[in-house]
Design a protein around this motif. Structure first.
Motif, PDB file in Angstrom:
ATOM      1  N   LEU A 165       8.496   0.282  -7.208  1.00 49.52           N
ATOM      2  CA  LEU A 165       7.045   0.214  -7.463  1.00 49.52           C
ATOM      3  C   LEU A 165       6.373  -0.167  -6.158  1.00 49.52           C
ATOM      4  O   LEU A 165       6.662  -1.225  -5.590  1.00 49.52           O
ATOM      5  CB  LEU A 165       6.738  -0.897  -8.459  1.00 49.52           C
ATOM      6  N   VAL A 166       5.494   0.696  -5.665  1.00 47.69           N
ATOM      7  CA  VAL A 166       4.732   0.378  -4.448  1.00 47.69           C
ATOM      8  C   VAL A 166       3.297   0.085  -4.876  1.00 47.69           C
ATOM      9  O   VAL A 166       2.689   0.879  -5.604  1.00 47.69           O
ATOM     10  CB  VAL A 166       4.780   1.541  -3.441  1.00 47.69           C
ATOM     11  N   LEU A 167       2.775  -1.059  -4.441  1.00 41.75           N
ATOM     12  CA  LEU A 167       1.421  -1.460  -4.840  1.00 41.75           C
ATOM     13  C   LEU A 167       0.500  -1.497  -3.642  1.00 41.75           C
ATOM     14  O   LEU A 167       0.903  -1.947  -2.564  1.00 41.75           O
ATOM     15  CB  LEU A 167       1.415  -2.874  -5.449  1.00 41.75           C
ATOM     16  N   LYS A 168      -0.733  -1.046  -3.862  1.00 35.79           N
ATOM     17  CA  LYS A 168      -1.774  -1.309  -2.874  1.00 35.79           C
ATOM     18  C   LYS A 168      -2.744  -2.293  -3.512  1.00 35.79           C
ATOM     19  O   LYS A 168      -3.275  -2.049  -4.597  1.00 35.79           O
ATOM     20  CB  LYS A 168      -2.488  -0.024  -2.495  1.00 35.79           C
ATOM     21  N   ILE A 169      -2.937  -3.421  -2.847  1.00 39.66           N
ATOM     22  CA  ILE A 169      -3.775  -4.485  -3.408  1.00 39.66           C
ATOM     23  C   ILE A 169      -5.010  -4.682  -2.539  1.00 39.66           C
ATOM     24  O   ILE A 169      -4.896  -4.799  -1.312  1.00 39.66           O
ATOM     25  CB  ILE A 169      -2.965  -5.798  -3.504  1.00 39.66           C
ATOM     26  N   LEU A 170      -6.169  -4.707  -3.180  1.00 36.66           N
ATOM     27  CA  LEU A 170      -7.424  -5.045  -2.479  1.00 36.66           C
ATOM     28  C   LEU A 170      -7.832  -6.427  -2.938  1.00 36.66           C
ATOM     29  O   LEU A 170      -8.016  -6.658  -4.147  1.00 36.66           O
ATOM     30  CB  LEU A 170      -8.532  -4.061  -2.876  1.00 36.66           C
ATOM     31  N   LYS A 171      -7.951  -7.341  -1.988  1.00 35.76           N
ATOM     32  CA  LYS A 171      -8.270  -8.723  -2.364  1.00 35.76           C
ATOM     33  C   LYS A 171      -8.984  -9.407  -1.207  1.00 35.76           C
ATOM     34  O   LYS A 171      -8.553  -9.298  -0.062  1.00 35.76           O
ATOM     35  CB  LYS A 171      -6.961  -9.453  -2.682  1.00 35.76           C
ATOM     36  N   ASN A 172     -10.050 -10.114  -1.513  1.00 34.19           N
ATOM     37  CA  ASN A 172     -10.830 -10.843  -0.500  1.00 34.19           C
ATOM     38  C   ASN A 172     -11.182  -9.953   0.698  1.00 34.19           C
ATOM     39  O   ASN A 172     -11.123 -10.390   1.847  1.00 34.19           O
ATOM     40  CB  ASN A 172     -10.053 -12.076   0.003  1.00 34.19           C
ATOM     41  N   GLY A 173     -11.490  -8.682   0.429  1.00 31.04           N
ATOM     42  CA  GLY A 173     -11.890  -7.763   1.494  1.00 31.04           C
ATOM     43  C   GLY A 173     -10.739  -7.288   2.365  1.00 31.04           C
ATOM     44  O   GLY A 173     -10.959  -6.646   3.396  1.00 31.04           O
ATOM     45  N   LYS A 174      -9.514  -7.595   1.950  1.00 28.03           N
ATOM     46  CA  LYS A 174      -8.355  -7.139   2.729  1.00 28.03           C
ATOM     47  C   LYS A 174      -7.458  -6.259   1.864  1.00 28.03           C
ATOM     48  O   LYS A 174      -7.472  -6.357   0.642  1.00 28.03           O
ATOM     49  CB  LYS A 174      -7.559  -8.343   3.231  1.00 28.03           C
ATOM     50  N   GLU A 175      -6.679  -5.405   2.559  1.00 29.42           N
ATOM     51  CA  GLU A 175      -5.785  -4.502   1.831  1.00 29.42           C
ATOM     52  C   GLU A 175      -4.334  -4.792   2.180  1.00 29.42           C
ATOM     53  O   GLU A 175      -4.007  -5.062   3.342  1.00 29.42           O
ATOM     54  CB  GLU A 175      -6.106  -3.049   2.198  1.00 29.42           C
ATOM     55  N   PHE A 176      -3.491  -4.705   1.151  1.00 31.83           N
ATOM     56  CA  PHE A 176      -2.062  -4.999   1.316  1.00 31.83           C
ATOM     57  C   PHE A 176      -1.260  -3.838   0.745  1.00 31.83           C
ATOM     58  O   PHE A 176      -1.613  -3.332  -0.325  1.00 31.83           O
ATOM     59  CB  PHE A 176      -1.683  -6.258   0.528  1.00 31.83           C
ATOM     60  N   LEU A 177      -0.174  -3.458   1.413  1.00 28.96           N
ATOM     61  CA  LEU A 177       0.740  -2.489   0.815  1.00 28.96           C
ATOM     62  C   LEU A 177       2.104  -3.165   0.632  1.00 28.96           C
ATOM     63  O   LEU A 177       2.712  -3.626   1.599  1.00 28.96           O
ATOM     64  CB  LEU A 177       0.883  -1.237   1.698  1.00 28.96           C
ATOM     65  N   LEU A 178       2.534  -3.235  -0.634  1.00 23.38           N
ATOM     66  CA  LEU A 178       3.827  -3.856  -0.967  1.00 23.38           C
ATOM     67  C   LEU A 178       4.795  -2.737  -1.317  1.00 23.38           C
ATOM     68  O   LEU A 178       4.493  -1.912  -2.188  1.00 23.38           O
ATOM     69  CB  LEU A 178       3.671  -4.841  -2.128  1.00 23.38           C
ATOM     70  N   THR A 179       5.944  -2.715  -0.664  1.00 26.47           N
ATOM     71  CA  THR A 179       6.727  -1.479  -0.624  1.00 26.47           C
ATOM     72  C   THR A 179       8.145  -1.534  -1.206  1.00 26.47           C
ATOM     73  O   THR A 179       8.858  -0.535  -1.122  1.00 26.47           O
ATOM     74  CB  THR A 179       6.870  -1.035   0.847  1.00 26.47           C
ATOM     75  N   GLY A 180       8.554  -2.672  -1.755  1.00 26.83           N
ATOM     76  CA  GLY A 180       9.927  -2.745  -2.286  1.00 26.83           C
ATOM     77  C   GLY A 180      10.946  -2.355  -1.225  1.00 26.83           C
ATOM     78  O   GLY A 180      10.871  -2.816  -0.086  1.00 26.83           O
ATOM     79  N   ASP A 181      11.876  -1.470  -1.605  1.00 28.21           N
ATOM     80  CA  ASP A 181      12.930  -1.046  -0.672  1.00 28.21           C
ATOM     81  C   ASP A 181      12.841   0.460  -0.398  1.00 28.21           C
ATOM     82  O   ASP A 181      13.874   1.134  -0.268  1.00 28.21           O
ATOM     83  CB  ASP A 181      14.314  -1.377  -1.245  1.00 28.21           C
ATOM     84  N   ILE A 182      11.633   1.004  -0.311  1.00 30.89           N
ATOM     85  CA  ILE A 182      11.535   2.456  -0.068  1.00 30.89           C
ATOM     86  C   ILE A 182      12.109   2.819   1.308  1.00 30.89           C
ATOM     87  O   ILE A 182      12.163   1.979   2.211  1.00 30.89           O
ATOM     88  CB  ILE A 182      10.071   2.981  -0.172  1.00 30.89           C
ATOM     89  N   ASP A 183      12.526   4.078   1.445  1.00 31.27           N
ATOM     90  CA  ASP A 183      13.089   4.539   2.723  1.00 31.27           C
ATOM     91  C   ASP A 183      12.100   5.502   3.402  1.00 31.27           C
ATOM     92  O   ASP A 183      10.995   5.724   2.908  1.00 31.27           O
ATOM     93  CB  ASP A 183      14.462   5.195   2.510  1.00 31.27           C
ATOM     94  N   GLN A 184      12.531   6.084   4.526  1.00 33.06           N
ATOM     95  CA  GLN A 184      11.608   6.923   5.308  1.00 33.06           C
ATOM     96  C   GLN A 184      11.174   8.181   4.558  1.00 33.06           C
ATOM     97  O   GLN A 184      10.083   8.696   4.780  1.00 33.06           O
ATOM     98  CB  GLN A 184      12.248   7.285   6.655  1.00 33.06           C
TER      99      GLN A 184
END
Ligand SMILES: [Zn+2]
Length: 264
Positions: A165-184
């Motif tokens: 599961l890859v998440l893109k989070i928008l919070k406090n005007g900033k963006e985060f990408l959480l990527t688990g163990d994905i490969d190239q």
């Protein structure tokens, strides 16, 4: 004299309690924290109303110790726990956490794995009647404090890491990408699918800095990188990835060397 000693001890105890109470109540805020859980992953997305955890690390007690540093010790509720994929360094801590916390919702990716510990985890949450759902690319969650887009997986890929599961989070005007163990291969797919929309301020480096992830083209979409890593036999983070980050002048943080990384 005895009375004086008693009063002194009581005063110390009351002061300690007040200190603890005030200190504990200062822990109300809105932030994203990349925890130091050893070789594994766990990210706390926190606001005064909700506690979300993306992965829970390999050892629950270590993760709980990190949570105690950042959240009220007496509040033992986790509103949402995402498990990115069936690898022990991402879900292993769940057994101890379930014993000590009330979890209101567990979110997993839709693709089952035959990993025995993971099947035990699914069995446990069914037995304990903990609500759980699967989400995939295109799904979306929103609270007053953050927006969470599920950007992957969109179908079943060959291995569990690729189904993270890859998440893109928008919070406090900033963006985060959480990527688990994905490969190239998945990194390339995300760029082809989302183009510039994959860009974010902060990237959780995929797969703890494995050399099979963190393609330079993918890394160029982010301003800051966090490597969640501990002692391991896989050479994580790989020297190639560190050199790539240095060459690109992309600043990074290692939880094994520097501890928790927090963005308010
Ligand atoms: Zn992992």
């Amino acid at each position: 004299m005895k009375i004086l000693t008693l009063i002194l001890s009581l005063t110390i105890i009351i002061n300690l309690f007040l200190f603890w109470y005030i200190f504990d109540n200062l822990k109300t805020d809105s932030f994203v924290a990349f925890l130091d859980v050893g070789q594994g992953s766990s990210v706390l997305v926190f606001n005064s109303k909700l506690k979300l955890l993306y992965d829970v690390g390999p050892y629950g007690l270590k993760t709980i110790n990190e949570l105690n540093k950042l959240t009220k010790i007496y509040n033992r509720t986790l509103d949402v726990v995402f498990i990115s994929h069936p690898d022990r360094d991402h879900y292993g801590g769940i057994f101890d956490i379930i014993e000590r916390y009330k979890i209101r919702l567990i979110i997993i990716n839709p693709y089952l794995s035959s990993e025995s510990g993971y099947l035990k985890f699914l069995e446990l949450i069914k037995n304990k009647n903990i609500p759980f759902i699967t989400l995939k690319a295109g799904d979306y969650l929103e609270s007053n404090f953050e927006k969470i887009f599920i950007v992957h997986p969109d179908k079943r890929y060959k291995n569990d890491n690729q189904n993270s599961l890859v998440l893109k989070i928008l919070k406090n005007g900033k963006e985060f990408l959480l990527t688990g163990d994905i490969d190239q291969k998945i990194e390339k797919h995300l760029i082809e699918k989302y183009g510039k929309n994959i860009k974010a301020d902060y990237l959780l480096i995929p797969h703890h800095g494995s050399k099979y992830s963190s393609n330079q083209y993918f890394l160029s979409n982010f301003n800051y990188a966090i490597i969640q890593v501990g002692q391991n036999k896989y050479n994580h983070p790989h020297l190639e990835v560190i050199e790539r980050l240095n060459k690109m002048n992309l600043p990074y943080w290692r939880t094994d060397l520097n501890g928790i990384f927090m963005v308010k």
